[in-house]
Design an enzyme around this catalytic site. Structure first.
Site, short mmCIF file in Angstrom:
data_model
loop_
_atom_site.label_atom_id
_atom_site.label_comp_id
_atom_site.label_asym_id
_atom_site.label_seq_id
_atom_site.Cartn_x
_atom_site.Cartn_y
_atom_site.Cartn_z
N GLY A 118 2.61 5.25 -1.15
CA GLY A 118 3.73 5.56 -2.05
C GLY A 118 3.65 6.96 -2.63
O GLY A 118 4.67 7.57 -2.89
N ASP B 289 -5.45 7.81 6.08
CA ASP B 289 -4.56 8.57 5.21
C ASP B 289 -4.78 8.14 3.76
O ASP B 289 -4.81 6.95 3.46
CB ASP B 289 -3.10 8.27 5.62
CG ASP B 289 -2.08 9.01 4.77
OD1 ASP B 289 -2.46 9.85 3.93
OD2 ASP B 289 -0.88 8.74 4.95
N GLY B 290 -4.94 9.15 2.89
CA GLY B 290 -5.00 8.86 1.46
C GLY B 290 -6.26 9.36 0.79
O GLY B 290 -7.36 8.88 1.07
N GLY B 291 -6.11 10.37 -0.04
CA GLY B 291 -7.23 10.83 -0.87
C GLY B 291 -8.32 11.57 -0.13
O GLY B 291 -9.43 11.71 -0.64
N ASP C 132 5.64 11.05 5.97
CA ASP C 132 5.61 9.80 5.21
C ASP C 132 7.03 9.41 4.87
O ASP C 132 7.60 9.92 3.91
CB ASP C 132 4.84 10.00 3.91
CG ASP C 132 3.36 10.25 4.14
OD1 ASP C 132 2.68 9.32 4.56
OD2 ASP C 132 2.92 11.39 3.91
N HIS D 266 2.34 15.10 9.92
CA HIS D 266 2.55 13.70 9.52
C HIS D 266 3.73 13.59 8.56
O HIS D 266 3.82 14.35 7.59
CB HIS D 266 1.27 13.19 8.84
CG HIS D 266 1.33 11.75 8.44
ND1 HIS D 266 1.09 10.72 9.32
CD2 HIS D 266 1.60 11.17 7.25
CE1 HIS D 266 1.19 9.57 8.68
NE2 HIS D 266 1.51 9.81 7.42
N SER E 20 0.12 16.03 5.73
CA SER E 20 1.26 15.20 5.33
C SER E 20 2.24 16.09 4.59
O SER E 20 1.86 16.75 3.60
CB SER E 20 0.76 14.09 4.40
OG SER E 20 1.84 13.62 3.63
N GLY F 115 -2.92 15.29 2.60
CA GLY F 115 -1.77 15.81 1.86
C GLY F 115 -2.17 16.88 0.88
O GLY F 115 -2.21 18.08 1.19
N SER F 116 -2.54 16.46 -0.34
CA SER F 116 -2.75 17.41 -1.43
C SER F 116 -3.96 18.32 -1.23
O SER F 116 -4.04 19.37 -1.88
CB SER F 116 -2.85 16.67 -2.76
OG SER F 116 -3.76 15.61 -2.67
N GLY G 72 -1.88 12.48 -3.64
CA GLY G 72 -2.75 12.85 -4.76
C GLY G 72 -3.53 11.71 -5.38
O GLY G 72 -4.08 11.87 -6.47
C1 DX5 Z 1 0.63 7.64 0.48
C2 DX5 Z 1 0.76 8.92 1.20
C3 DX5 Z 1 -0.37 9.87 0.95
C4 DX5 Z 1 -0.17 11.21 1.60
C5 DX5 Z 1 -1.41 12.00 1.65
O1 DX5 Z 1 1.61 6.77 0.92
O2 DX5 Z 1 0.85 8.63 2.58
O3 DX5 Z 1 -1.55 9.28 1.37
O4 DX5 Z 1 0.31 11.12 2.88
O5 DX5 Z 1 -1.60 12.54 0.44
P1 DX5 Z 1 -3.02 12.75 -0.19
O6 DX5 Z 1 -3.90 13.34 0.87
O7 DX5 Z 1 -2.75 13.65 -1.32
O8 DX5 Z 1 -3.52 11.38 -0.59
#
Ligand code: DX5
Length: 221
Positions: free
Chosen positions: A144, A177-179, A37, A35, A10, A199-200, A147
């Protein structure tokens, strides 16, 4: 567990001042897609980037561009994102009133039609459109921000969606997606995800992008 797993960074957590270089190293590290966002400050409490960044990425990479529209009334923008080079366009079930029509519209433009679902929304909300989806994206955090920590109960939601997809539209991708990080990616894949947005755990100050992607792949096993 899915037989092959695609991983895509992301760009939300990338160094946007050096986005071209970040995409180059991600591509060299063997990621499968990029990806985006897209956030409007209304559907989610953050504003990110939009069409010009999508078009710039299109010039920078031949990898599939996976645009997730975290925006109100996304139907007004799907054509523009397709024109800007998005290969997969995902809208949120919570912000798209005529979801069936919008998914058909995305498919008619030659893009993969995706629907995304927030942690609090039951899977029943997408049941009727599952046969016309190319991908379903289960949010493992509230959208949103990058991390955040994965909400553990979402793993069971992924499991239940895997069963629905296998029964009703086995070619549909199951994206999450997410964490996601090396310590939990295997559980997410075992629950049935085949397309992983990170992402992170890919773009951060500690690891190189290639080490980060290698760690994620080796954690899947
Ligand atoms: C939330 C974002 C995050 C991002 C991924 O809306 O969509 O989930 O893409 O970031 P990490 O992997 O750091 O959660």
């Amino acid at each position: 567990m899915a037989s092959s797993v695609a991983i895509g960074p992301s760009i939300m957590t990338a160094d946007l001042l050096n986005l071209g270089a970040q995409i180059e190293v991600a591509e060299a590290a063997g990621v499968d897609f990029i990806h985006l966002d897209v956030m409007d400050g209304r559907f989610v409490p953050n504003i990110s980037f939009g069409l010009p960044v999508c078009a710039a990425l299109r010039r920078a990479t031949s990898l599939p561009l996976d645009a997730r529209l975290m925006i109100e009334q996304p139907e007004h923008y799907v054509d523009a994102f397709r024109d800007a080079g998005a290969d997969r366009i995902t809208v949120h079930v919570e912000s798209c009133l005529h979801l069936h029509r919008t998914l058909l519209q995305i498919g008619e433009m030659g893009a993969v039609a995706g629907v995304s679902i927030n942690p609090s929304t039951p899977l029943g909300a997408i049941e009727e459109v599952l046969p016309i989806c190319g991908q379903v994206l289960v949010m493992l955090v509230n959208p949103g921000f990058g991390g955040q920590s994965l909400i553990p109960s979402m793993l069971d939601k992924v499991r239940r969606l895997r069963s629905m997809i296998d029964a009703r539209n086995p070619r549909c991708l199951l994206e999450v997606d997410g964490g996601i990080k090396p310590s939990n990616i295997k559980r997410v894949v075992e629950a049935g995800a085949d397309t992983i947005v990170v992402g992170s755990a890919i773009f951060n100050d500690e690891d190189s992008v290639s080490d980060a992607v290698a760690a994620l792949r080796s954690a899947i096993g």
